[in-house]
Write a protein that holds these residues in place. Structure first.
Motif, PDB file in Angstrom:
ATOM      1  N   UNK B 476      -9.951  17.252 -11.852  1.00 18.57           N
ATOM      2  CA  UNK B 476     -10.144  15.740 -12.480  1.00 18.57           C
ATOM      3  C   UNK B 476      -8.499  15.352 -11.899  1.00 18.57           C
ATOM      4  N   UNK B 477      -8.203  15.971 -10.814  1.00 16.46           N
ATOM      5  CA  UNK B 477      -6.806  15.705  -9.850  1.00 16.46           C
ATOM      6  C   UNK B 477      -7.562  14.487  -9.041  1.00 16.46           C
ATOM      7  N   UNK B 478      -6.407  13.376  -8.921  1.00 16.61           N
ATOM      8  CA  UNK B 478      -6.915  12.504  -8.172  1.00 16.61           C
ATOM      9  C   UNK B 478      -6.530  12.759  -6.524  1.00 16.61           C
ATOM     10  N   UNK B 479      -7.656  12.151  -5.576  1.00 11.55           N
ATOM     11  CA  UNK B 479      -7.760  11.822  -3.790  1.00 11.55           C
ATOM     12  C   UNK B 479      -6.179  11.528  -3.693  1.00 11.55           C
ATOM     13  N   UNK B 480      -5.692  11.473  -2.453  1.00  9.81           N
ATOM     14  CA  UNK B 480      -4.331  11.732  -2.166  1.00  9.81           C
ATOM     15  C   UNK B 480      -4.204   9.483  -1.706  1.00  9.81           C
ATOM     16  N   UNK B 481      -5.017   8.720  -1.729  1.00  8.86           N
ATOM     17  CA  UNK B 481      -5.529   7.335  -2.173  1.00  8.86           C
ATOM     18  C   UNK B 481      -5.434   7.220  -3.501  1.00  8.86           C
ATOM     19  N   UNK B 482      -5.936   7.269  -4.097  1.00  8.48           N
ATOM     20  CA  UNK B 482      -6.329   6.881  -5.205  1.00  8.48           C
ATOM     21  C   UNK B 482      -4.524   7.031  -6.008  1.00  8.48           C
ATOM     22  N   UNK B 483      -4.112   8.504  -5.325  1.00  6.98           N
ATOM     23  CA  UNK B 483      -2.996   9.193  -6.344  1.00  6.98           C
ATOM     24  C   UNK B 483      -1.626   8.036  -5.710  1.00  6.98           C
ATOM     25  N   UNK B 484      -1.846   7.367  -4.881  1.00  8.45           N
ATOM     26  CA  UNK B 484      -0.694   6.445  -3.840  1.00  8.45           C
ATOM     27  C   UNK B 484      -0.509   5.049  -4.413  1.00  8.45           C
ATOM     28  N   UNK B 485      -2.013   5.453  -5.098  1.00 13.66           N
ATOM     29  CA  UNK B 485      -2.636   3.501  -5.680  1.00 13.66           C
ATOM     30  C   UNK B 485      -1.464   3.185  -6.788  1.00 13.66           C
ATOM     31  N   UNK B 486      -1.638   4.676  -7.261  1.00 12.73           N
ATOM     32  CA  UNK B 486      -1.261   4.623  -8.594  1.00 12.73           C
ATOM     33  C   UNK B 486       0.897   3.863  -8.803  1.00 12.73           C
ATOM     34  N   UNK B 487       0.621   3.122  -9.738  1.00 16.82           N
ATOM     35  CA  UNK B 487       2.342   2.374  -9.472  1.00 16.82           C
ATOM     36  C   UNK B 487       2.496   1.475  -8.039  1.00 16.82           C
ATOM     37  N   UNK B 488       1.178   0.818  -7.961  1.00 18.41           N
ATOM     38  CA  UNK B 488       1.447  -0.109  -6.783  1.00 18.41           C
ATOM     39  C   UNK B 488       1.187  -1.450  -8.244  1.00 18.41           C
ATOM     40  N   UNK B 489       2.892  -2.259  -7.495  1.00 17.75           N
ATOM     41  CA  UNK B 489       2.218  -3.333  -8.131  1.00 17.75           C
ATOM     42  C   UNK B 489       1.212  -4.240  -7.558  1.00 17.75           C
ATOM     43  N   UNK B 490       1.466  -5.616  -8.599  1.00 17.83           N
ATOM     44  CA  UNK B 490      -0.180  -6.832  -8.161  1.00 17.83           C
ATOM     45  C   UNK B 490       0.298  -7.860  -8.357  1.00 17.83           C
ATOM     46  N   UNK B 491       1.106  -8.814  -7.841  1.00 18.09           N
ATOM     47  CA  UNK B 491       1.690 -10.370  -8.025  1.00 18.09           C
ATOM     48  C   UNK B 491       0.115 -10.219  -8.398  1.00 18.09           C
ATOM     49  N   UNK B 492      -0.931 -11.001  -7.123  1.00 16.45           N
ATOM     50  CA  UNK B 492      -1.607 -11.557  -7.440  1.00 16.45           C
ATOM     51  C   UNK B 492      -3.040 -11.121  -8.001  1.00 16.45           C
ATOM     52  N   UNK B 493      -3.886 -10.792  -8.437  1.00 17.00           N
ATOM     53  CA  UNK B 493      -4.969  -9.932  -8.903  1.00 17.00           C
ATOM     54  C   UNK B 493      -5.882 -10.674  -8.187  1.00 17.00           C
ATOM     55  N   UNK B 494      -5.133 -11.658  -8.021  1.00 20.28           N
ATOM     56  CA  UNK B 494      -6.879 -12.539  -7.052  1.00 20.28           C
ATOM     57  C   UNK B 494      -6.915 -12.365  -5.749  1.00 20.28           C
ATOM     58  N   UNK B 495      -6.141 -11.937  -5.009  1.00 22.09           N
ATOM     59  CA  UNK B 495      -5.460 -11.050  -4.218  1.00 22.09           C
ATOM     60  C   UNK B 495      -4.118  -9.726  -3.566  1.00 22.09           C
ATOM     61  N   UNK B 496      -5.365  -9.364  -4.159  1.00 26.44           N
ATOM     62  CA  UNK B 496      -4.293  -8.077  -4.176  1.00 26.44           C
ATOM     63  C   UNK B 496      -3.952  -7.186  -3.023  1.00 26.44           C
TER      64      UNK B 496
END
Ligand code: SF4
Ligand code: SF4
Lengths: 320, 531
Positions: B476-496
């Motif tokens: 269940x260990x995430x791949x590098x990009x999956x892991x890198x995405x965690x913690x990413x701030x999303x300001x506008x979910x319609x334009x992430x």
């Protein structure tokens, strides 16, 4: 303003990369000087996710006029005709293609995958790939033999693996400037202006071909690649030695045999053992001859040419 | 606060069809899944074909780094056939690969990455107006120049191989070309043109020599302050804007990095074998583990693939690529608890999931392991430590930092050619196993080939993006990009746009990945179709 939408199916991006090498006009000139408006492109487009999906639907519904649909890559039908092995923007790519082809004024297939199915369609064709209007030399393909875009034309085929950037830009400019009528298509829907002559036209090894002076091994500056190394230059319709690649060279000039990538049969003999970079011969004579040349006449010509060959034909005259 | 699920299809500008699912809570990504959505089956196609078929087929896996595939395909056959490769040919292969990467850097930076700096999200940044002037798609001053001039380096590739992309001029035993003096002088002129029209005036704002003095993060900051030309160069401007908009604050990843090493030395690898490879590379191989701050060598026997969460029916064990019998699932429905990608999860038998790419190469370049004569450069490792790990901005700096070194290596190849020496030594074809590896612009690439009865029995590829974009593994260990995405701030979910930044900072190339795990036999395929 000419709206262009460029999509990729079973593609390697090679045609896009080739297109970006264009210099006269450059890709940016196309936009600034020829009024071409790239609605979206997989490597260059701005939109992502839902926004792109909306844009695609707007094209299909006619809210955004779709002047040119450029398609790169094969149409993936696997598994079992569903196209699910190539999903794009949340649908099988082939579903988008089906809808967009109906809305487009012109459809341009760039590269071998989009024209004939290309390498993905090579046996055993695991992705059930085909070209837009052909599968190899067989007419039909994904859109069917009778498909015509809104402007009344079949898919304009720009083959090559990849297609030369000038072949692509000239067609786009011709459409954008209203000169497409000047371009005649051959029986495989290729623009004749690029595909009427042979790769051999303009090859610097031509003089060696004439005197039957062969390059038997790689890494040579002299000799023709036809007799031993499997060059398809005499049998391939392309302008590679007239409109040079990257402005500077061509495969045969550099010493690499032409693979015949502008023809639907590429890669020839399906790369069966013993066919790669080796001329197929019968009793020492190449099995395949330039179109229209008779075996008997060719044998005669060979004798005469060999007798007439000057000494320098066997020498390295492109010395360092 | 509720969780929101965002499906982004496609992410775009990553080369190939990458889809991403993220879960957002409190304006931040808390979970992520990356899925590759195209399957072509190149390895199926290669089975039973001519041993040299890989030289024609594999560059077409990816038209962006086809020269790198060609390099791997050639070295794999060299090791399988036990060839001798003349030094001219090693240099000619290296030069081809170098110019492909030099092409890729501006094309990637302007074409794929920097456009996003003009996103409306950054309107309030004091750098915004200038970013639009420079980086706007098609019309930005630097965009136009950078994308156009990226066509120049590959003219050198064409002088050697006749065209770029998709030449097959590298063959076991050497290369097909035998350049003349005019080719060499022309190549010099092209390099000079690239340097004097973009690399120095626009990108660096200084000479190559001045840039080469930078050894540490402090040196870099001093360089930035030294001259307005440095600050206002595209590199200087990008660095300052990136910090201003917080690109240094997310996108960390797995913290462990891999490179196969690349550019074999022309005098040390003329009798190539799999075993002697590590000691013959100019750019050394290695794994960097940032948690223990240690460097070790990388070897092909350490590679493992896992298909637990991929669309293949192959069990849940980690296996070496030579042993894979890939069987794709016919019905590739998205099931984020089970299978959701055509990419497998690649790992190191001891270190687990690793990030590949320019950052990995640069972190390994800062290691003292390997041979004493091999390339050493501690700059990016120092920057990495300054920021306490990876982020989008550091990854980006690493990606563009190689430009100057590769430029120098290209010059060296041109100097080292001996025009009347051999370019090719005809090898004896035979059965056997071979392995060839290199670094494509976007990371570690390798090919395994097994030849039996004069034809290909098995062909396997692990591409850079297979490392980076892979799904979860059996634990269940995430791949590098999956892991890198965690913690990413999303300001506008319609334009992430932030998700785009992270994904694109890896310069992923999906077209490579998606074919790379389909080593089923033709027979099995037929059975599977009629089933
Ligand atoms: S090398 Fe090929 S294209 Fe050139 S002359 Fe010979 S056969 Fe023709
Ligand atoms: S020379 Fe032959 S193989 Fe090369 S691009 Fe032209 S047609 Fe294709």
């Amino acid at each position: 303003m000419t709206n262009v939408l460029w999509l990729q199916g079973g593609a390697c991006s090679g045609n896009t990369m080739s297109f970006l090498n264009a210099e006269e006009p450059t890709v940016c000139d196309l936009i600034a000087d020829f009024g071409i408006n790239v609605l979206w492109h997989p490597s260059l487009g701005l939109e992502l996710g839902d926004r792109l999906q909306t844009l695609l639907w707007d094209c299909i519904l006619g809210k955004i006029p779709l002047d040119i649909l450029v398609f790169e890559g094969s149409v993936v039908n696997a598994p079992n005709g569903t196209g699910e092995w190539n999903r794009f923007a949340d649908r099988p790519m082939k579903a988008w293609l089906d809808d967009l082809a109906k809305a487009a004024n012109f459809v341009v297939a760039v590269g071998d995958c989009a024209t004939w199915g290309g390498i993905p369609a090579m046996e055993p064709n695991p992705s059930e790939s085909e070209g837009l209007q052909f599968l190899k030399r067989k007419e039909g393909g994904f859109l069917g033999k009778d498909y015509r875009s809104k402007a009344g034309l079949p898919v304009i085929n720009i083959p090559g693996c990849p297609a030369h950037p000038d072949w692509i830009t000239q067609i786009l400019v011709a459409i954008a400037t209203g000169r497409i009528a000047d371009i005649a298509l051959d029986d495989l829907n290729r623009p004749q202006t690029f595909f009427n002559t042979f790769t051999q036209t303009g090859c610097t090894r031509n003089v060696h071909f004439a005197y039957k002076a062969s390059t038997a091994e790689f890494g040579q500056r002299k000799g023709c690649l036809f007799y031993d190394l499997g060059c398809r230059g005499p049998m391939t319709h392309s302008s590679c030695n007239r409109i040079l690649w990257n402005r500077v060279s061509s495969k045969t000039r550099a010493g690499m045999p032409c693979l015949g990538c502008t023809e639907p049969e590429f890669p020839f003999f399906d790369l069966k053992p013993g066919t790669v970079f080796k001329t197929q011969t019968v009793m020492g004579v190449p099995k395949e001859l330039p179109p229209g040349v008779k075996k008997k006449d060719y044998a005669l010509l060979t004798m005469v040419a060999k007798d007439a060959a000057p000494d320098w034909a066997e020498e390295d005259f492109f010395t360092v | 606060m509720g969780r929101q699920t965002l499906d982004i299809s496609p992410v775009g500008r990553v080369e190939g069809d990458l889809d991403v699912r993220v879960e957002i809570a409190d304006g931040q990504v808390v979970n992520a899944w990356t899925h590759a959505e195209l399957f072509r089956g190149f390895e199926v196609i290669l089975r039973g074909k001519d041993p040299q078929a890989g030289l024609i087929v594999t560059p077409r896996i990816c038209g962006i780094c086809g020269g790198s595939h060609l390099t791997c395909a050639s070295w794999a056959l060299d090791t399988a056939w036990g060839t001798e490769v003349p030094r001219n040919a090693i240099l000619a292969r290296n030069l081809g690969q170098i110019v492909e990467t030099i092409q890729s850097i501006p094309r990637y930076f302007y074409g794929l990455f920097a456009i996003d700096l003009t996103n409306k999200k950054y309107r309030s940044s004091r750098f915004y107006d200038e970013a639009v002037r420079r980086f706007a798609a098609f019309t930005g001053k630097s965009y136009e120049l950078g994308v156009t001039i990226s066509a120049k380096p590959v003219e050198i590739y064409a002088l050697l191989g006749g065209q770029w992309p998709h030449s097959s001029y590298m063959v076991p035993g050497g290369v097909m070309c035998a350049p003349t003096l005019t080719d060499i002088t022309r190549a010099w002129a092209i390099l000079e043109y690239f340097r004097t029209n973009w690399l120095e005036p626009v990108w660096l704002g200084c000479s190559l020599e001045r840039y080469e003095e930078i050894q540490t993060y402090d040196d870099f900051m001093a360089w930035l302050d030294e001259d307005i030309k440095h600050r206002e160069s595209d590199l200087g401007f990008y660095w300052r804007m990136g910090l201003d908009i917080g690109l240094d604050r997310y996108g960390a990843g797995v913290g462990k990095f891999v490179t196969w090493g690349y550019l074999p030395h022309e005098d040390r690898y003329q009798k190539p074998t799999i075993e002697s490879r590590n000691a013959a590379m100019i750019m050394k191989s290695g794994v960097y583990d940032s948690f223990t701050d240690t460097h070790t060598l990388m070897d092909h026997t350490f590679a493992r693939e896992n298909t637990t969460h991929a669309w293949y029916d192959e069990g849940t064990a980690d296996i070496h690529p030579f042993d894979r019998t890939t069987t794709p699932t016919q019905k590739n429905t998205k099931d984020f608890n089970n299978a959701y990608s055509w990419s497998s999860a690649v790992k190191h038998q001891d270190f687990g999931r690793l990030e590949a790419g320019a950052l990995a190469r640069q972190l390994v370049a800062g290691g003292k392991h390997g041979e004493s004569w091999q390339h050493y450069d501690g700059f990016i490792l120092d920057v990495f430590k300054h920021f306490g790990g990876a982020n989008i901005h550091v990854r980006q700096l690493a990606r563009v930092h190689e430009q100057v070194k590769l430029y120098r290596e290209a010059e060296r190849c041109l100097r080292e050619f001996v025009l009347n020496d051999p370019w090719y030594i005809k090898p004896q074809e035979k059965d056997g196993r071979g392995w060839g590896a290199t670094e494509a612009a976007r990371g570690s690439l390798c090919h395994w080939v097994e030849i039996e009865g004069g034809k290909i029995k098995n062909y396997q590829v692990i591409a850079p993006t297979t490392w980076n974009v892979g799904p979860r593994d059996s634990e269940g260990v995430k791949g590098p990009i999956e892991e890198a995405l965690v913690g990413t701030p999303i300001e506008d979910p319609t334009d992430p746009v932030e998700v785009g930044h992270v994904a694109r900072s890896f310069d992923s190339c999906l077209v490579c990945t998606v074919h790379a795990h389909d080593a089923k036999t033709g027979e099995e395929l037929a059975r599977f179709r009629t089933a």
